[in-house]
Design a protein around this motif. Sequence first.
Motif, short mmCIF file in Angstrom:
data_model
loop_
_atom_site.label_atom_id
_atom_site.label_comp_id
_atom_site.label_asym_id
_atom_site.label_seq_id
_atom_site.Cartn_x
_atom_site.Cartn_y
_atom_site.Cartn_z
N ASP A 2 0.82 -1.21 0.00
CA ASP A 2 0.00 0.00 0.00
C ASP A 2 0.86 1.26 0.00
N SER B 242 -8.99 -9.40 -3.21
CA SER B 242 -8.84 -10.51 -2.27
C SER B 242 -9.92 -10.49 -1.19
N GLU B 243 -10.50 -9.31 -0.93
CA GLU B 243 -11.61 -9.24 0.02
C GLU B 243 -12.89 -9.79 -0.60
N GLY C 64 -6.28 -14.02 -2.66
CA GLY C 64 -5.38 -13.43 -1.69
C GLY C 64 -4.04 -14.14 -1.64
N LYS D 265 -5.97 -5.59 -2.98
CA LYS D 265 -6.55 -5.75 -1.65
C LYS D 265 -8.05 -5.93 -1.72
N ARG D 266 -8.73 -5.12 -2.53
CA ARG D 266 -10.18 -5.24 -2.67
C ARG D 266 -10.56 -6.55 -3.35
#
Length: 225
Positions: A114, A187-188, A194, A184-185
């Motif tokens: 990030d 994998s959510e 992920g 990140k989004r």
Amino acid sequence: MARGARRSSVSGPRPDGAATRASLLEAAGPVFAEHGFDRATAKEIALRAGANAAAVNYHFGGIAPLYAEVLAEAHRRLVNYQALARAASVDTDPKDRLRRLIGLLVRVVRSQGDASWPARLIARELVSPTPHFERLRREELEPKRALVFGVIAEIMGVSTDHPLVAQAALSIMAPCFMLLIAEKRLSEVMPPLGRGHVSNERLAARLAAFALGGIAQLASGEGEA
């Protein structure tokens, strides 16, 4: 003595201009990634670099040329041309070269955290292009695109300007682009993507298998509508 001392102070060593320029580049990357080109200021960049407020104009001729330079540097740090060239020329089998290229791209985009300003800046530029995108396209994207297109064209047995090459490249680059801008989004929403569920090597192998299967269908004509 006093006169000689004054001459010595005037003719003494100047600050290292190259070091100041490098400091401005390093400071500008995070500022542009955070604020974007339109809201970044030369004052903040100079402050972060520990430089004089006029340093951006002195070394780059303004904030716009600085942004163009930082944008190109960001892409060089993300995807180095020499690394791509090595991946594209190691084996005689073009399919193995494509697997290696996809593996390199997956490692690159998933290694960016990030806090990585090059990834954030490139993602911002791709989603909301500035007038400086043309330099990025010409100096960084075009030579790297030519390498990838060359491998795909060799697999398909067509010229690099054949429409199928660009269409196949889209299916290869799109997953890497999505990982770059929203890993990140993703994998959510889809936990199996992920890092804790699938390694770089396995994900790259599956993307390569998918890409090669699609290329084979396109090359045979089965993928035509």
